[in-house]
Write an enzyme that holds these catalytic residues in place. Structure first.
Site, PDB file in Angstrom:
ATOM      1  CB  THR A  41     -33.596 -12.932  25.716  1.00  0.00           C
ATOM      2  OG1 THR A  41     -32.470 -13.385  26.475  1.00  0.00           O
ATOM      3  CG2 THR A  41     -34.802 -13.750  26.123  1.00  0.00           C
ATOM      4  CB  THR A  92     -30.422 -10.208  25.847  1.00  0.00           C
ATOM      5  OG1 THR A  92     -29.530 -11.016  25.112  1.00  0.00           O
ATOM      6  CG2 THR A  92     -30.486  -8.829  25.292  1.00  0.00           C
TER       7      THR A  92
HETATM    8  N1  GLY Z   1     -29.133 -12.809  22.524  1.00  0.00           N
HETATM    9  C1  GLY Z   1     -27.871 -12.413  22.936  1.00  0.00           C
HETATM   10  C2  GLY Z   1     -26.795 -12.985  22.132  1.00  0.00           C
HETATM   11  O1  GLY Z   1     -26.914 -14.061  21.579  1.00  0.00           O
HETATM   12  O2  GLY Z   1     -25.763 -12.368  22.045  1.00  0.00           O
END
Ligand code: GLY
Length: 319
Positions: free
Chosen positions: A229, A178
């Protein structure tokens, strides 16, 4: 020069000098900066540049994140993101501003700039989250055009994946990175945003932490801000971003707060974690930091003078 002319010239010079001094004295020292998960130096630099050109803080963050959403080679955000198990690219994104206003889109398909749409949810609707087809309809009503988000590269990789259909999150491999960005304005306001195509080859309909306020992102203008993230399911069930901000409120530095929030995740595991989560945070005073479960997590930083990369401390070394 006669006396009248001399006094006139003197007062003009004095007046100009005084005006310059006064301006220098009253001009606030610029202290704005932006940080973003992973090596997204171009994104933080873009945000800082827009902010320096007088775009509001959150709009600048959105512009910075757009650069990553636009990049087909970044295969976990926006255009070119890896698809789910049915070959569909589905996007999650959210924003939060200094007043605690938030906007979010989840399970969005065929629209390129999820972060801009999340910002539009904040600005133009009475809601916080729009999902799926409703989010897409809202995008079309706002003038967004439909885009095929699956690039040839991601399609080819998906077709290879289909042969084995093996699903496993891989630490620091680009299947869950992310883009999360936080910013501090010159006058001390905080905002943040994050955008992702989520886990590669996830189940159709899966929503991660990134669009959920308190999990993937949280901003409290009195205290600090955090963005996450990594494996979203772990962040979701610990409300990591909210927790980090609460730890900063208790007096911890951003790095220490991120570390303590990750301890909560690790403590719930019966065995050594085999997934990555990275957290970055800023505090109201201009401190910033991050921490991750495994090594290899970095964050980018830009202010008016420099753009740089920080390596985060971690709990475990990936062998
Ligand atoms: N952190 C991004 C997801 O798991 O979608």
């Amino acid at each position: 020069m006669n006396r009248r002319g001399f006094i006139g010239k003197l007062s003009t010079v004095t007046a100009v000098a005084a005006a310059v001094n006064l301006e220098d004295y009253t001009k606030p020292t610029p202290k704005s900066f932006f940080i973003a998960t992973w090596n997204n130096q171009e994104a933080v630099k873009t945000a800082q540049n827009y902010y320096s050109e007088s775009l509001p803080l959150l709009d600048s963050i959105v512009k910075g994140i757009n650069t990553v959403e636009d990049n087909p080679l970044d295969q976990s955000v926006g255009y070119g993101g890896r698809p789910d198990r049915e070959g569909k690219v589905t996007l999650d994104a959210c924003v939060m501003d200094h007043e605690g206003n938030a906007g979010s889109v989840v399970f969005l398909q065929n629209i390129k700039y999820a972060i801009s749409l999340a910002h539009d949810v904040l600005k133009y609707t009475p809601h916080v989250i729009l999902a799926g087809e409703g989010a897409r309809q809202f995008a079309l009503s706002r003038g967004y055009s439909e885009t095929q988000m699956l690039t040839d590269l991601s399609k080819k990789q998906y077709e290879t994946w289909l042969k084995e259909k093996e699903y496993k999150p891989i630490i620091n491999i680009e299947n869950h990175d992310t883009i999360g960005m936080l910013g501090l304005s010159d006058d001390g306001r905080l905002s943040g945003g994050c955008s992702t195509s989520g886990l590669s080859y996830k189940m159709h309909g899966r929503v991660g932490d990134s669009p959920i306020i308190g999990a993937g992102l949280y901003v409290d203008n009195e205290v600090g801000a955090c963005v996450a993230t990594g494996l979203g399911e772990k962040v979701l069930t610990s409300l990591s971003a909210f927790l980090v901000v609460e730890f900063i409120r208790q007096g911890l530095s951003p790095s220490a707060a991120c570390k303590k929030a990750l301890e909560r995740i690790i403590q719930k595991e019966v065995a050594k974690p085999d997934f990555q989560v990275g957290l970055i945070a800023i505090d109201k005073k201009g401190g910033h930091g991050g921490y991750s479960i495994f090594n290899g997590f970095q964050y980018a930083h830009a202010d008016q003078k420099n753009t740089s990369l920080y390596e985060c401390d971690y709990f475990y070394k990936y062998e």
